[in-house]
Design a protein around this motif. Structure first.
Motif, PDB file in Angstrom:
ATOM      1  N   ARG A 129      -5.621   3.563   4.244  1.00  0.00           N
ATOM      2  CA  ARG A 129      -5.432   4.614   3.525  1.00  0.00           C
ATOM      3  C   ARG A 129      -4.334   5.776   4.095  1.00  0.00           C
ATOM      4  O   ARG A 129      -3.566   6.205   3.217  1.00  0.00           O
ATOM      5  CB  ARG A 129      -6.836   5.665   3.561  1.00  0.00           C
ATOM      6  CG  ARG A 129      -7.036   6.394   4.777  1.00  0.00           C
ATOM      7  CD  ARG A 129      -8.297   7.016   4.847  1.00  0.00           C
ATOM      8  NE  ARG A 129      -8.681   7.895   5.906  1.00  0.00           N
ATOM      9  CZ  ARG A 129      -9.403   7.420   6.944  1.00  0.00           C
ATOM     10  NH1 ARG A 129      -9.523   6.081   7.065  1.00  0.00           N
ATOM     11  NH2 ARG A 129      -9.471   8.378   8.080  1.00  0.00           N
ATOM     12  N   THR A 158       0.767  -1.194   0.027  1.00  0.00           N
ATOM     13  CA  THR A 158      -0.034   0.009   0.008  1.00  0.00           C
ATOM     14  C   THR A 158       0.622   1.189   0.051  1.00  0.00           C
ATOM     15  O   THR A 158       0.522   2.240  -0.767  1.00  0.00           O
ATOM     16  CB  THR A 158      -1.092   0.051   1.072  1.00  0.00           C
ATOM     17  OG1 THR A 158      -1.812  -1.270   1.090  1.00  0.00           O
ATOM     18  CG2 THR A 158      -1.753   1.316   1.310  1.00  0.00           C
ATOM     19  N   GLN A 184      -5.666  11.794  -5.417  1.00  0.00           N
ATOM     20  CA  GLN A 184      -5.040  10.841  -4.471  1.00  0.00           C
ATOM     21  C   GLN A 184      -5.981  10.613  -3.264  1.00  0.00           C
ATOM     22  O   GLN A 184      -5.792   9.499  -2.564  1.00  0.00           O
ATOM     23  CB  GLN A 184      -3.728  11.696  -3.671  1.00  0.00           C
ATOM     24  CG  GLN A 184      -2.930  10.840  -3.073  1.00  0.00           C
ATOM     25  CD  GLN A 184      -3.429  10.893  -1.542  1.00  0.00           C
ATOM     26  OE1 GLN A 184      -3.016   9.990  -0.643  1.00  0.00           O
ATOM     27  NE2 GLN A 184      -4.142  12.116  -1.224  1.00  0.00           N
ATOM     28  N   THR A 197      -9.231  10.205  -3.279  1.00  0.00           N
ATOM     29  CA  THR A 197     -10.272   9.138  -3.853  1.00  0.00           C
ATOM     30  C   THR A 197      -9.543   7.939  -3.736  1.00  0.00           C
ATOM     31  O   THR A 197     -10.214   6.824  -3.216  1.00  0.00           O
ATOM     32  CB  THR A 197     -10.856   9.367  -5.218  1.00  0.00           C
ATOM     33  OG1 THR A 197     -11.372  10.812  -5.088  1.00  0.00           O
ATOM     34  CG2 THR A 197     -11.770   8.243  -5.591  1.00  0.00           C
ATOM     35  N   ILE A 198      -8.389   7.856  -4.290  1.00  0.00           N
ATOM     36  CA  ILE A 198      -7.606   6.289  -4.254  1.00  0.00           C
ATOM     37  C   ILE A 198      -7.333   5.944  -2.962  1.00  0.00           C
ATOM     38  O   ILE A 198      -7.469   4.647  -2.615  1.00  0.00           O
ATOM     39  CB  ILE A 198      -6.402   6.503  -5.042  1.00  0.00           C
ATOM     40  CG1 ILE A 198      -6.887   6.841  -6.512  1.00  0.00           C
ATOM     41  CG2 ILE A 198      -5.545   5.023  -5.021  1.00  0.00           C
ATOM     42  CD1 ILE A 198      -5.796   7.042  -7.615  1.00  0.00           C
ATOM     43  N   ALA A 212      -8.851   6.523  -0.260  1.00  0.00           N
ATOM     44  CA  ALA A 212      -9.845   6.131   0.409  1.00  0.00           C
ATOM     45  C   ALA A 212     -10.335   4.758  -0.135  1.00  0.00           C
ATOM     46  O   ALA A 212     -11.098   3.927   0.929  1.00  0.00           O
ATOM     47  CB  ALA A 212     -11.280   6.853   0.106  1.00  0.00           C
ATOM     48  N   SER A 213     -10.006   4.256  -0.912  1.00  0.00           N
ATOM     49  CA  SER A 213     -10.410   2.850  -1.421  1.00  0.00           C
ATOM     50  C   SER A 213      -9.635   1.917  -0.658  1.00  0.00           C
ATOM     51  O   SER A 213      -9.734   0.622  -0.876  1.00  0.00           O
ATOM     52  CB  SER A 213     -10.019   2.501  -2.950  1.00  0.00           C
ATOM     53  OG  SER A 213      -8.594   2.626  -3.321  1.00  0.00           O
ATOM     54  N   TYR A 214      -8.610   2.199  -0.111  1.00  0.00           N
ATOM     55  CA  TYR A 214      -7.807   1.454   0.633  1.00  0.00           C
ATOM     56  C   TYR A 214      -8.392   1.180   2.258  1.00  0.00           C
ATOM     57  O   TYR A 214      -7.555   0.558   2.958  1.00  0.00           O
ATOM     58  CB  TYR A 214      -6.451   1.730   0.907  1.00  0.00           C
ATOM     59  CG  TYR A 214      -5.454   1.500  -0.350  1.00  0.00           C
ATOM     60  CD1 TYR A 214      -4.746   0.222  -0.700  1.00  0.00           C
ATOM     61  CD2 TYR A 214      -5.629   2.211  -1.449  1.00  0.00           C
ATOM     62  CE1 TYR A 214      -4.016  -0.017  -1.606  1.00  0.00           C
ATOM     63  CE2 TYR A 214      -4.953   1.957  -2.576  1.00  0.00           C
ATOM     64  CZ  TYR A 214      -3.894   1.001  -2.814  1.00  0.00           C
ATOM     65  OH  TYR A 214      -3.468   0.623  -4.010  1.00  0.00           O
ATOM     66  N   GLY A 215      -9.201   1.979   2.510  1.00  0.00           N
ATOM     67  CA  GLY A 215     -10.069   1.791   3.756  1.00  0.00           C
ATOM     68  C   GLY A 215      -9.012   2.254   5.005  1.00  0.00           C
ATOM     69  O   GLY A 215      -8.323   3.381   5.118  1.00  0.00           O
TER      70      GLY A 215
END
Length: 205
Positions: A148, A3, A137, A139-140, A142-145
């Motif tokens: 992030r 990540t 950045q 938005t992306i 946030a997709s990692y929960g």
């Protein structure tokens, strides 16, 4: 770790493109003029923006386009002004004399305020910065929960590495830029970059 590396890769992909900010950092690096200050301003600014994106402020920026519009027009004016100065230096020449003496007088007698204000303006008045760092950045990230912030940390490190390398590595070009006329070419290229950036900012509306 994956990540973190993803954030690092995204940050580098967003920042490496030659734009107004990078051109300014490069020029200051070659001249050895307040390089540390410029690097700190740019890297710290990116860190704050990436943190804002990781905190979820991207949606807020999208809901208030007026903020981006104001930054777009103000940024275009600043970039055009800096480009005009570069064009004048390219036309008049004589800049290679300053480059030749830069090693002996790094930062000596040079005013800090204009350099600081230019670095701040080219960073904070560029709407592309908000769209890349806060919105994209964020938005992306946030997709990692829950991870992030690892992603955001990777993006921040990418910015620090880039600006340190660009600012302090640029001095390797000093021997080339001691040649007569070399700075006229550099300033001519910078003027064209600034013009292209300003046009893109205006057209982006």
């Amino acid at each position: 770790m994956l990540t973190f590396l993803a954030g690092l890769g995204l940050g580098l992909s967003l920042i490496v493109a030659i734009g107004a900010q990078n051109a300014f950092v490069l020029r200051q690096g070659v001249r050895r003029e307040h390089v540390g200050l410029v690097v700190v301003v740019c890297a710290t600014s990116d860190a704050l923006l990436y943190t804002a994106g990781g905190a979820g402020l991207g949606a807020l920026v999208e809901r208030h386009p007026l903020v981006v519009d104001v930054a777009r027009w103000a940024g275009a004016a600043v970039v055009l002004g800096y480009g005009a100065l570069a064009a004048r230096r390219a036309w008049r020449g004589g800049e290679e004399l300053e480059a030749a003496g830069a090693a002996e007088l790094p930062d000596a007698g040079r005013r800090v305020r204009p350099v600081l204000l230019t670095a701040l303006a080219l960073t904070w008045l560029n709407p592309h910065v908000y769209l890349d760092t806060v919105v994209l950045q964020g938005t992306i990230a946030a997709s990692y929960g829950a991870d992030r912030w690892l992603f955001t940390a990777g993006a921040i490190v990418s910015s620090v590495l880039w600006f340190v390398g660009l600012g302090f590595g640029a001095r390797l070009l000093a021997p080339v830029l001691r040649k007569p006329g070399a700075w006229r070419v550099v300033d001519g290229v910078i003027a064209l970059i600034m013009l292209a950036v300003a046009v893109s900012l205006v057209a982006g509306g």
